[in-house]
Write a protein that holds these residues in place. Structure first.
Motif, PDB file in Angstrom:
ATOM      1  N   UNK A 104      -7.842 -17.541  15.958  1.00 53.80           N
ATOM      2  CA  UNK A 104      -8.380 -16.869  14.759  1.00 53.80           C
ATOM      3  C   UNK A 104      -8.028 -17.572  13.448  1.00 53.80           C
ATOM      4  N   UNK A 105      -7.294 -18.666  13.510  1.00 52.36           N
ATOM      5  CA  UNK A 105      -6.845 -19.326  12.286  1.00 52.36           C
ATOM      6  C   UNK A 105      -8.018 -19.719  11.395  1.00 52.36           C
ATOM      7  N   UNK A 106      -9.086 -20.212  11.983  1.00 53.06           N
ATOM      8  CA  UNK A 106     -10.233 -20.641  11.181  1.00 53.06           C
ATOM      9  C   UNK A 106     -11.048 -19.465  10.656  1.00 53.06           C
ATOM     10  N   UNK A 107     -10.794 -18.278  11.164  1.00 55.40           N
ATOM     11  CA  UNK A 107     -11.481 -17.087  10.657  1.00 55.40           C
ATOM     12  C   UNK A 107     -11.110 -16.835   9.195  1.00 55.40           C
ATOM     13  N   UNK A 108      -9.923 -17.247   8.810  1.00 54.79           N
ATOM     14  CA  UNK A 108      -9.423 -17.006   7.454  1.00 54.79           C
ATOM     15  C   UNK A 108      -9.451 -18.280   6.608  1.00 54.79           C
ATOM     16  N   UNK A 109     -10.539 -19.032   6.729  1.00 58.22           N
ATOM     17  CA  UNK A 109     -10.680 -20.272   5.971  1.00 58.22           C
ATOM     18  C   UNK A 109     -11.498 -20.095   4.692  1.00 58.22           C
ATOM     19  N   UNK A 110     -11.649 -18.834   4.255  1.00 61.83           N
ATOM     20  CA  UNK A 110     -12.409 -18.563   3.039  1.00 61.83           C
ATOM     21  C   UNK A 110     -11.846 -17.315   2.362  1.00 61.83           C
ATOM     22  N   UNK A 111     -12.076 -17.214   1.075  1.00 64.35           N
ATOM     23  CA  UNK A 111     -11.522 -16.093   0.307  1.00 64.35           C
ATOM     24  C   UNK A 111     -12.089 -14.752   0.733  1.00 64.35           C
ATOM     25  N   UNK A 112     -13.350 -14.707   1.109  1.00 70.00           N
ATOM     26  CA  UNK A 112     -13.940 -13.436   1.521  1.00 70.00           C
ATOM     27  C   UNK A 112     -13.177 -12.845   2.704  1.00 70.00           C
TER      28      UNK A 112
END
Length: 102
Positions: free
Chosen positions: A59-67
């Motif tokens: 899931x690390x790449x799930x949080x690659x943006x501010x939204x």
């Protein structure tokens, strides 16, 4: 939640070592000049510590943006974040902007 940061923007700005005002709603890894893969890992660690959660590797790449980071903050804190305004909207509310935008 062990609230270290009062805002997800503060968390990301601290991890990227940039001023809070340089973080925008549309920012993401690779789009912001200081948000690279190494700094992204620092953001993930800060998220885990701040929210006392474990983010699986998958899931690390799930949080690659501010939204996504704002949504996680709202879910864990129960607080709603007002989206940052663009420059034009901010300027309209400023003292000088009120003169120009009557």
């Amino acid at each position: 939640m062990n609230e270290i940061y009062s805002s997800p923007y503060d968390l990301v700005a601290d991890a990227l070592k940039v001023p809070r005002g340089s973080i925008k709603d549309a920012d993401s890894m690779g789009q912001h000049p200081f948000w690279d893969s190494m700094r992204h890992l620092q953001i993930i660690v800060a998220l885990e510590k701040s929210y006392q959660i474990q983010i699986p590797d998958s899931d690390i790449m799930k949080y690659d943006n501010m939204q996504a980071i704002v949504e996680l903050f709202e879910l864990k804190s129960g607080k709603r974040i007002q989206k940052s305004k663009g420059f034009k909207e901010w300027f309209k509310q400023s003292l000088v902007g009120k003169i120009f935008y009557k």
